[in-house]
Design a protein around this motif. Structure first.
Motif, PDB file in Angstrom:
ATOM      1  N   ASP A 107       0.843  -1.199   0.000  1.00 13.60           N
ATOM      2  CA  ASP A 107       0.000   0.000   0.000  1.00 13.60           C
ATOM      3  C   ASP A 107       0.874   1.244   0.000  1.00 13.60           C
ATOM      4  O   ASP A 107       0.542   2.243  -0.613  1.00 13.60           O
ATOM      5  CB  ASP A 107      -0.921   0.020   1.220  1.00 13.60           C
ATOM      6  N   GLN A 108       1.975   1.183   0.748  1.00 17.21           N
ATOM      7  CA  GLN A 108       2.904   2.319   0.843  1.00 17.21           C
ATOM      8  C   GLN A 108       4.329   1.808   0.778  1.00 17.21           C
ATOM      9  O   GLN A 108       4.737   1.076   1.672  1.00 17.21           O
ATOM     10  CB  GLN A 108       2.686   3.096   2.143  1.00 17.21           C
ATOM     11  N   PRO A 109       5.087   2.150  -0.206  1.00 15.47           N
ATOM     12  CA  PRO A 109       4.655   2.884  -1.385  1.00 15.47           C
ATOM     13  C   PRO A 109       3.742   1.993  -2.224  1.00 15.47           C
ATOM     14  O   PRO A 109       3.908   0.767  -2.239  1.00 15.47           O
ATOM     15  CB  PRO A 109       5.950   3.217  -2.115  1.00 15.47           C
ATOM     16  N   PRO A 110       2.801   2.589  -2.932  1.00 14.47           N
ATOM     17  CA  PRO A 110       1.820   1.785  -3.660  1.00 14.47           C
ATOM     18  C   PRO A 110       2.415   1.068  -4.868  1.00 14.47           C
ATOM     19  O   PRO A 110       3.227   1.622  -5.592  1.00 14.47           O
ATOM     20  CB  PRO A 110       0.789   2.832  -4.110  1.00 14.47           C
ATOM     21  N   THR A 111       1.998  -0.181  -5.036  1.00 13.38           N
ATOM     22  CA  THR A 111       2.414  -0.947  -6.202  1.00 13.38           C
ATOM     23  C   THR A 111       1.190  -1.216  -7.073  1.00 13.38           C
ATOM     24  O   THR A 111       0.070  -1.282  -6.577  1.00 13.38           O
ATOM     25  CB  THR A 111       3.068  -2.282  -5.788  1.00 13.38           C
ATOM     26  N   ASP A 112       1.429  -1.365  -8.370  1.00 14.62           N
ATOM     27  CA  ASP A 112       0.326  -1.663  -9.289  1.00 14.62           C
ATOM     28  C   ASP A 112       0.040  -3.167  -9.251  1.00 14.62           C
ATOM     29  O   ASP A 112       0.702  -3.913  -8.516  1.00 14.62           O
ATOM     30  CB  ASP A 112       0.637  -1.133 -10.691  1.00 14.62           C
ATOM     31  N   PRO A 113      -0.931  -3.644 -10.016  1.00  7.21           N
ATOM     32  CA  PRO A 113      -1.270  -5.075  -9.974  1.00  7.21           C
ATOM     33  C   PRO A 113      -0.122  -6.021 -10.331  1.00  7.21           C
ATOM     34  O   PRO A 113      -0.124  -7.178  -9.919  1.00  7.21           O
ATOM     35  CB  PRO A 113      -2.420  -5.192 -10.991  1.00  7.21           C
ATOM     36  N   THR A 114       0.878  -5.551 -11.071  1.00  6.86           N
ATOM     37  CA  THR A 114       2.023  -6.415 -11.393  1.00  6.86           C
ATOM     38  C   THR A 114       3.099  -6.364 -10.320  1.00  6.86           C
ATOM     39  O   THR A 114       4.067  -7.114 -10.379  1.00  6.86           O
ATOM     40  CB  THR A 114       2.657  -6.035 -12.748  1.00  6.86           C
ATOM     41  N   GLY A 115       2.950  -5.442  -9.348  1.00  2.00           N
ATOM     42  CA  GLY A 115       3.935  -5.309  -8.273  1.00  2.00           C
ATOM     43  C   GLY A 115       4.909  -4.174  -8.468  1.00  2.00           C
ATOM     44  O   GLY A 115       5.828  -4.014  -7.661  1.00  2.00           O
ATOM     45  N   VAL A 116       4.727  -3.355  -9.494  1.00  2.00           N
ATOM     46  CA  VAL A 116       5.661  -2.263  -9.770  1.00  2.00           C
ATOM     47  C   VAL A 116       5.222  -0.999  -9.039  1.00  2.00           C
ATOM     48  O   VAL A 116       4.057  -0.600  -9.113  1.00  2.00           O
ATOM     49  CB  VAL A 116       5.772  -1.981 -11.286  1.00  2.00           C
ATOM     50  N   MET A 117       6.154  -0.361  -8.339  1.00  2.00           N
ATOM     51  CA  MET A 117       5.915   0.911  -7.683  1.00  2.00           C
ATOM     52  C   MET A 117       6.217   2.001  -8.696  1.00  2.00           C
ATOM     53  O   MET A 117       7.311   2.092  -9.219  1.00  2.00           O
ATOM     54  CB  MET A 117       6.809   1.052  -6.444  1.00  2.00           C
ATOM     55  N   ARG A 118       5.202   2.832  -8.979  1.00  2.00           N
ATOM     56  CA  ARG A 118       5.322   3.883  -9.985  1.00  2.00           C
ATOM     57  C   ARG A 118       5.097   5.269  -9.397  1.00  2.00           C
ATOM     58  O   ARG A 118       4.881   6.219 -10.135  1.00  2.00           O
ATOM     59  CB  ARG A 118       4.307   3.649 -11.108  1.00  2.00           C
ATOM     60  N   ALA A 119       5.129   5.402  -8.084  1.00  2.00           N
ATOM     61  CA  ALA A 119       4.776   6.657  -7.417  1.00  2.00           C
ATOM     62  C   ALA A 119       5.988   7.539  -7.149  1.00  2.00           C
ATOM     63  O   ALA A 119       6.253   7.929  -6.021  1.00  2.00           O
ATOM     64  CB  ALA A 119       4.040   6.365  -6.116  1.00  2.00           C
TER      65      ALA A 119
END
Length: 133
Positions: free
Chosen positions: A99-111
């Protein structure tokens, strides 16, 4: 900045971490991640991961006393995180979701910052692929 020297200034230092099952770890690092490993017969329970750039990391068996590291023990810079995640997922790697840092459905943090995705080895140690262009 002051430059000083000491007894470790020219030491070829290396890092290491523990696993609960050295055979399972070696199999994962070799067969799934595609790394070269080696063991030294005189050092039972110890393996070396041979990384790019001539660097080695020591992996040692700690058995039931092993506790996974609570931090990322190895970061693998790659030119394309999405491609690395796709290939590793195809090899059975499961990427962590945060959740923090947020990851997308594939597991990649893009924030913000470089793209990064975290996963674990069979012993629960956290590793990452991080985009480095």
């Amino acid at each position: 900045m002051t430059t000083t020297t000491g007894p470790l200034t020219d030491s070829p230092a290396f890092s290491g971490f523990s696993v609960d099952d050295l055979d399972a770890a070696r199999s994962f690092y070799e067969e799934v991640l595609g790394l070269r490993t080696s063991v030294e017969p005189e050092m039972r329970g110890v393996a070396h991961l041979h990384l790019a750039g001539g660097r080695d990391v020591l992996v040692y068996a700690k058995g039931a006393a092993h506790a996974p590291a609570s931090y990322t023990v190895l970061n693998f810079p790659v030119p394309d995180v999405d491609a690395a995640v796709a290939e590793l997922t195809g090899r059975g790697v499961r990427f962590l979701q945060y959740d923090q840092p947020p990851t997308d459905p594939t597991g990649v943090m893009r924030a913000g910052g470089p793209l990064i995705a975290w996963f674990t080895d069979p012993a629960g140690n956290v590793l990452s692929v991080i985009e480095a262009r």
